[in-house]
Design a protein around this motif. Structure first.
Motif, PDB file in Angstrom:
ATOM      1  N   MET A   1     -23.207   3.299 -39.209  1.00 11.68           N
ATOM      2  CA  MET A   1     -22.571   2.520 -40.280  1.00 11.68           C
ATOM      3  C   MET A   1     -21.788   1.369 -39.647  1.00 11.68           C
ATOM      4  O   MET A   1     -21.564   1.335 -38.436  1.00 11.68           O
ATOM      5  N   LEU A   2     -21.350   0.453 -40.521  1.00  9.77           N
ATOM      6  CA  LEU A   2     -20.532  -0.668 -40.062  1.00  9.77           C
ATOM      7  C   LEU A   2     -19.056  -0.263 -40.132  1.00  9.77           C
ATOM      8  O   LEU A   2     -18.617   0.351 -41.098  1.00  9.77           O
ATOM      9  N   ALA A   3     -18.302  -0.605 -39.083  1.00 13.48           N
ATOM     10  CA  ALA A   3     -16.884  -0.247 -39.060  1.00 13.48           C
ATOM     11  C   ALA A   3     -16.118  -1.260 -38.239  1.00 13.48           C
ATOM     12  O   ALA A   3     -16.623  -1.785 -37.242  1.00 13.48           O
ATOM     13  N   LEU A   4     -14.886  -1.555 -38.672  1.00 18.32           N
ATOM     14  CA  LEU A   4     -14.019  -2.431 -37.887  1.00 18.32           C
ATOM     15  C   LEU A   4     -13.132  -1.546 -37.016  1.00 18.32           C
ATOM     16  O   LEU A   4     -12.270  -0.824 -37.518  1.00 18.32           O
ATOM     17  N   THR A   5     -13.377  -1.592 -35.717  1.00 19.45           N
ATOM     18  CA  THR A   5     -12.657  -0.704 -34.812  1.00 19.45           C
ATOM     19  C   THR A   5     -11.645  -1.484 -33.992  1.00 19.45           C
ATOM     20  O   THR A   5     -11.862  -2.643 -33.664  1.00 19.45           O
ATOM     21  N   LEU A   6     -10.547  -0.818 -33.685  1.00 21.95           N
ATOM     22  CA  LEU A   6      -9.544  -1.411 -32.814  1.00 21.95           C
ATOM     23  C   LEU A   6      -9.796  -0.894 -31.399  1.00 21.95           C
ATOM     24  O   LEU A   6      -9.813   0.321 -31.172  1.00 21.95           O
ATOM     25  N   THR A   7     -10.055  -1.807 -30.489  1.00 24.81           N
ATOM     26  CA  THR A   7     -10.389  -1.427 -29.110  1.00 24.81           C
ATOM     27  C   THR A   7      -9.374  -2.050 -28.154  1.00 24.81           C
ATOM     28  O   THR A   7      -8.492  -2.796 -28.585  1.00 24.81           O
ATOM     29  N   ASP A   8      -9.522  -1.744 -26.877  1.00 24.95           N
ATOM     30  CA  ASP A   8      -8.655  -2.357 -25.860  1.00 24.95           C
ATOM     31  C   ASP A   8      -8.776  -3.880 -25.880  1.00 24.95           C
ATOM     32  O   ASP A   8      -7.901  -4.578 -25.401  1.00 24.95           O
ATOM     33  N   HIS A   9      -9.891  -4.373 -26.413  1.00 29.19           N
ATOM     34  CA  HIS A   9     -10.118  -5.830 -26.457  1.00 29.19           C
ATOM     35  C   HIS A   9      -9.871  -6.398 -27.851  1.00 29.19           C
ATOM     36  O   HIS A   9     -10.408  -7.443 -28.193  1.00 29.19           O
ATOM     37  N   GLY A  10      -9.106  -5.688 -28.684  1.00 35.49           N
ATOM     38  CA  GLY A  10      -8.809  -6.176 -30.026  1.00 35.49           C
ATOM     39  C   GLY A  10      -9.790  -5.617 -31.043  1.00 35.49           C
ATOM     40  O   GLY A  10     -10.565  -4.704 -30.741  1.00 35.49           O
TER      41      GLY A  10
ATOM     42  N   ILE B   1     -13.003  -5.165 -33.286  1.00 38.70           N
ATOM     43  CA  ILE B   1     -14.428  -5.483 -33.144  1.00 38.70           C
ATOM     44  C   ILE B   1     -15.198  -4.779 -34.260  1.00 38.70           C
ATOM     45  O   ILE B   1     -14.995  -3.590 -34.503  1.00 38.70           O
ATOM     46  N   ALA B   2     -16.067  -5.535 -34.952  1.00 37.71           N
ATOM     47  CA  ALA B   2     -16.937  -4.929 -35.960  1.00 37.71           C
ATOM     48  C   ALA B   2     -18.131  -4.316 -35.255  1.00 37.71           C
ATOM     49  O   ALA B   2     -18.827  -4.992 -34.487  1.00 37.71           O
ATOM     50  N   ARG B   3     -18.356  -3.019 -35.504  1.00 33.69           N
ATOM     51  CA  ARG B   3     -19.464  -2.323 -34.837  1.00 33.69           C
ATOM     52  C   ARG B   3     -20.452  -1.839 -35.883  1.00 33.69           C
ATOM     53  O   ARG B   3     -20.076  -1.226 -36.876  1.00 33.69           O
ATOM     54  N   HIS B   4     -21.749  -2.092 -35.637  1.00 29.63           N
ATOM     55  CA  HIS B   4     -22.786  -1.636 -36.573  1.00 29.63           C
ATOM     56  C   HIS B   4     -23.272  -0.239 -36.230  1.00 29.63           C
ATOM     57  O   HIS B   4     -23.975   0.386 -37.018  1.00 29.63           O
ATOM     58  N   ASP B   5     -22.909   0.250 -35.048  1.00 28.62           N
ATOM     59  CA  ASP B   5     -23.462   1.516 -34.560  1.00 28.62           C
ATOM     60  C   ASP B   5     -22.431   2.636 -34.576  1.00 28.62           C
ATOM     61  O   ASP B   5     -22.556   3.618 -33.879  1.00 28.62           O
ATOM     62  N   TRP B   6     -21.364   2.460 -35.395  1.00 28.60           N
ATOM     63  CA  TRP B   6     -20.350   3.511 -35.466  1.00 28.60           C
ATOM     64  C   TRP B   6     -20.943   4.715 -36.202  1.00 28.60           C
ATOM     65  O   TRP B   6     -21.563   4.530 -37.255  1.00 28.60           O
ATOM     66  N   PRO B   7     -20.805   5.924 -35.661  1.00 29.04           N
ATOM     67  CA  PRO B   7     -21.453   7.067 -36.319  1.00 29.04           C
ATOM     68  C   PRO B   7     -20.864   7.358 -37.700  1.00 29.04           C
ATOM     69  O   PRO B   7     -19.636   7.355 -37.861  1.00 29.04           O
ATOM     70  N   THR B   8     -21.716   7.565 -38.684  1.00 27.59           N
ATOM     71  CA  THR B   8     -21.250   7.966 -40.015  1.00 27.59           C
ATOM     72  C   THR B   8     -20.667   9.373 -39.897  1.00 27.59           C
ATOM     73  O   THR B   8     -21.317  10.270 -39.354  1.00 27.59           O
ATOM     74  N   PRO B   9     -19.416   9.565 -40.361  1.00 30.58           N
ATOM     75  CA  PRO B   9     -18.807  10.894 -40.190  1.00 30.58           C
ATOM     76  C   PRO B   9     -19.504  11.949 -41.052  1.00 30.58           C
ATOM     77  O   PRO B   9     -20.107  11.641 -42.080  1.00 30.58           O
ATOM     78  N   ILE B  10     -19.427  13.192 -40.609  1.00 31.63           N
ATOM     79  CA  ILE B  10     -20.067  14.316 -41.317  1.00 31.63           C
ATOM     80  C   ILE B  10     -18.969  15.233 -41.847  1.00 31.63           C
ATOM     81  O   ILE B  10     -18.150  15.724 -41.068  1.00 31.63           O
ATOM     82  N   PRO B  11     -18.925  15.439 -43.182  1.00 29.49           N
ATOM     83  CA  PRO B  11     -17.838  16.259 -43.741  1.00 29.49           C
ATOM     84  C   PRO B  11     -18.021  17.747 -43.475  1.00 29.49           C
ATOM     85  O   PRO B  11     -19.129  18.263 -43.535  1.00 29.49           O
ATOM     86  N   SER B  12     -16.909  18.410 -43.162  1.00 29.27           N
ATOM     87  CA  SER B  12     -16.892  19.875 -43.069  1.00 29.27           C
ATOM     88  C   SER B  12     -16.509  20.410 -44.447  1.00 29.27           C
ATOM     89  O   SER B  12     -16.029  19.654 -45.289  1.00 29.27           O
ATOM     90  N   PRO B  13     -16.691  21.723 -44.682  1.00 24.72           N
ATOM     91  CA  PRO B  13     -16.189  22.300 -45.936  1.00 24.72           C
ATOM     92  C   PRO B  13     -14.697  21.974 -46.082  1.00 24.72           C
ATOM     93  O   PRO B  13     -13.943  22.049 -45.108  1.00 24.72           O
TER      94      PRO B  13
END
Ligand SMILES: [Zn+2]
Ligand SMILES: [Zn+2]
Length: 326
Positions: free
Chosen positions: A1-10, A12-24
């Motif tokens: 999925m697409l996600a705006l992540t905060l990294t050491d370099h500020g 960054i929009a990432r297209h390869d961020w894993p879609t989270p999987i819900p637990s019960p």
């Protein structure tokens, strides 16, 4: 999925961020709209020791998966942002927002809302009433934070109350306090922003109007709510408060209060009150009743893949709410 992540370099929009999987007990929520707030900008500036992950904690979304809780699927929701452990002494006392192992959506150890999807525990969710559009519901979190003041301080129609700050949060705090019919004055630096609450009958003052401030400080307010987050704001708040009054600190200070005169608080018997997250249910009721103007606070919308530009826009002087739309 697409996600705006905060990294050491500020950020960054990432297209390869894993879609989270819900637990019960959790829901997977498709974000419909998210809001940028001062906390996001402070996290970018390095506040709170280096959060790394997906930013964003103000959102309206739709539940797309909830193992064992099918009744949630398809519902539009907002979500409380603190995730308690449920086991520590504070969680057991009902203080899970202060949990000793707390995680916070988009702020601390839990991926946030500037993404296609996010996860939250089901107990954090509140269904959005049909009459509240997404772009109003996205204001629930800061509106709940504004309502927290009324949970903490008794404000009566006879109370003299000052709100210091005409930013994103200050204008919501002002509208919430106005519902009590107290004697409210909102002080800010930008006429156009003060106008938003002035139109709703709130008395406003420019922070540069020294004569009016002097007049206000000779009587003094029963309650001053500091929402500028600046040391100068704190000093002015202190000046406008009557002895034995309550000074509510509503925004985190990016720096330190260098000239903090603790003895004057003792002599004047001032109550200093920190105030953070608040109740979502009444915030949704205020929105459903149309009692809060949120539309005037929206200054721009950015698609998620352009969220970095949205953050830059939100950081400009005088800009109120910038929305991120996945
Ligand atoms: Zn916020
Ligand atoms: Zn806990």
């Amino acid at each position: 999925m697409l996600a705006l992540t905060l990294t050491d370099h500020g950020p960054i929009a990432r297209h390869d961020w894993p879609t989270p999987i819900p637990s019960p007990g959790q829901a997977l929520i498709r974000v419909r709209v998210a809001g940028i707030c001062a906390t996001d900008l402070q996290l970018l500036a390095g506040y709170k020791g280096g959060y790394r992950g997906v930013l964003g904690h103000e959102f309206a979304g739709e539940v797309v998966d909830a193992p064992g809780a099918q009744q949630w699927i398809g519902r539009r929701v907002v979500g409380e942002i603190n995730i308690g452990c449920g086991a520590c002494d504070l969680c057991r006392r009902g203080l899970s927002k202060h949990c000793r192992a707390r995680r916070t959506l988009g702020i601390h150890k839990w991926d946030g809302a500037f993404a296609d999807f996010l996860l939250l525990p089901l107990e954090n969710l509140h269904a959005i009433p049909d009459s509240v559009p997404d772009e109003a519901a996205v204001f629930v979190e800061p509106l709940a934070a504004s309502l927290q003041i009324l949970e903490q301080v008794q404000i009566a129609p006879s109370s003299r109350v000052v709100v210091l700050g005409d930013g994103r949060l200050g204008l919501l705090v002002a509208q919430v306090l106005a519902t009590t019919a107290c004697q409210l004055t909102v002080i800010g630096r930008t006429p156009a922003k003060l106008e938003i609450v002035a139109q709703r009958g709130v008395h406003t003052l420019l922070a540069s109007d020294e004569r009016a401030l002097a007049q206000l400080s000779t009587v003094g307010a029963d309650v001053v709510v500091e929402v500028t987050g600046s040391p100068a704001g704190f000093a002015l708040a202190r000046r406008l408060l009557r002895p034995a009054g309550v000074l509510v600190l509503k925004s985190t200070f990016a720096g330190n209060l260098a000239d903090f005169d603790a003895s004057s608080l003792v002599v004047d018997e001032v109550t200093l009150l920190g105030s953070r997250c608040g109740p979502f249910a009444p915030a949704l009721r205020l929105l459903a009743d149309g009692r809060i103007d949120t539309a005037s606070l929206i200054h721009a919308r950015y698609p998620l893949n352009d969220a970095v530009a949205g953050l830059e826009h939100a950081a400009r002087k005088g800009v109120l709410k910038v929305l991120i739309v996945p």
